[in-house]
Design an enzyme around this catalytic site. Structure first.
Site, PDB file in Angstrom:
ATOM      1  CG  ASP A 106      39.190  48.334  44.293  1.00 56.37           C
ATOM      2  OD1 ASP A 106      38.681  48.466  45.424  1.00 56.37           O
ATOM      3  OD2 ASP A 106      39.914  49.207  43.776  1.00 56.37           O
ATOM      4  CG  HIS A 251      42.006  43.904  42.669  1.00 50.06           C
ATOM      5  ND1 HIS A 251      43.278  44.230  43.064  1.00 50.06           N
ATOM      6  CD2 HIS A 251      41.540  44.964  41.942  1.00 50.06           C
ATOM      7  CE1 HIS A 251      43.596  45.434  42.589  1.00 50.06           C
ATOM      8  NE2 HIS A 251      42.553  45.893  41.908  1.00 50.06           N
TER       9      HIS A 251
END
Length: 283
Positions: A106, A251
Site C-alpha cells: 500500500d 507497505h
C-alpha cells in the site's frame, strides 16, 4: 359518381402512386450509397460540368462528407466491464485452488522502495498487488507502468489517504475517481480493486467503488511493517501466518520502508520453497 369526379379521383391516385415511386427510388439510392458506389454503365465519357473545379467543388465535397459524418456517432463505445454489486464488507481473503497467497503493498509508489520490491518480485517470478495513492501515482507514473508491465495488479488506495468515513460522498467520489483516472491513463486500464486507507470503509465507499467498477479488498494478515519492528519480525509474521488464500498487507511508501523491502527478500523465497504460489486475483 360523375365522370369529372372519377377523372379527378384517378388523377389523385396517379399522383399518390408517383410520389410513392419517387420515395422508393430515393430509398434505393440511399441504400446503394451506404453499400458503396456502383460502377457506371459503359458509354462515352461525359464532359465535366462547368464550374466543377475550384472552391465550389471543395464546398460540395465538404457538404457530402458532412452528410456522412453523423454515421460515426453510431460506432459502439469501447466495452467496459459491468459494474460489480455493492458489497457490505470487503473481501478478506482470496479463494483458489492449491496453496495460493496474495502479497499486497500500500501507499506507493515510492522511488526509494518500490523499485527494489519490483526487482525482488521479478527475480522470483512472483506477482503482487499494489494499492497506489493517486498523488503518488501521478508523481511517479513510470513506476505504475512498470507494475502493470510486470503483470502486477494496480489497485486504488484513494488520492491522498484520508479517513474515508469522515468524508462527504462527493469527496469520496473525488478521491477514488481521480485515482482511477490516473491509473487508467498511466497503466492503460482502470483499476478493478480498491482498498480503503486504514481499512476504514463505509456504505458510501462501497457504493462509489462499485460505480467505478471496483471490488473492495482488505487483508487477512497485517505485517504491521509501518511500526518498523525489524525485517526479521516482519518476515516471521508472514511465514507464521501463511495459508492458502491469505492476503498479506505490507507497505512500499508512507515512511521508512527499508525493513519491508528486506523482509520480502527473506520470506518470498521461503514461501516458494514451501510450495506456495504467489498470485493475484483475476476478474
Amino acid at each position: 359518381m360523375k365522370k369529372d369526379q372519377m377523372l379527378t379521383g384517378r388523377r389523385m391516385l396517379l399522383r399518390i402512386a408517383t410520389a410513392l415511386g419517387a420515395t422508393t427510388t430515393v430509398g434505393l439510392f440511399a441504400s446503394d450509397r451506404l453499400s458503396g458506389p456502383r460502377p457506371a454503365p459503359p458509354g462515352p465519357p461525359r464532359p465535366a460540368p462547368r464550374g466543377a473545379a475550384g472552391p465550389q467543388a471543395s464546398s460540395r465535397l465538404a457538404a457530402s462528407a458532412h452528410r456522412l459524418q453523423p454515421m460515426t456517432s453510431y460506432t459502439p463505445p469501447r466495452l467496459r466491464r459491468a459494474a460489480p454489486p455493492v458489497r457490505r464488507r470487503p473481501f478478506l481473503r482470496m479463494s483458489g485452488a492449491g496453496r495460493t497467497m496474495v502479497l499486497s503493498f500500500d501507499d506507493g509508489p515510492d522511488p526509494r522502495y518500490t523499485p527494489e520490491i519490483l526487482r525482488t518480485l521479478r527475480r522470483h517470478d512472483a506477482r503482487a498487488m499494489f494499492f497506489v495513492c493517486g498523488e503518488m501515482a501521478a508523481a511517479h507514473p513510470d513506476l505504475v507502468r512498470e507494475m502493470a508491465d510486470d503483470g502486477h495488479v494496480v489497485g486504488n488506495h484513494s488520492w491522498s489517504h484520508p479517513l474515508i468515513p469522515t468524508l462527504r460522498p462527493s469527496r469520496i467520489r473525488d478521491e477514488l475517481g481521480r485515482t482511477s483516472e490516473v491509473i487508467e491513463r498511466t497503466a492503460g486500464a482502470p483499476p478493478l480493486w480498491y482498498r480503503a486507507p486504514y481499512g476504514a470503509w463505509n456504505r458510501h465507499s462501497f457504493e462509489i467503488g462499485a460505480e467505478l467498477g471496483m471490488e473492495p479488498l482488505a487483508w487477512t494478515l497485517d505485517t504491521l511493517d509501518w511500526q518498523e519492528p525489524g525485517s526479521a519480525v516482519i518476515a516471521r509474521r508472514v511465514l507464521d501466518g501463511a495459508a492458502p488464500g491469505v492476503v498479506v498487507l505490507s507497505h512500499d511508501a508512507g515512511g521508512d520502508r527499508s525493513q519491508s523491502v528486506a523482509a520480502l527478500g527473506t520470506y518470498l523465497p521461503k514461501l516458494l520453497d514451501a510450495g506456495y504460489h504467489l498470485t493475484v486475483p483475476r476478474r
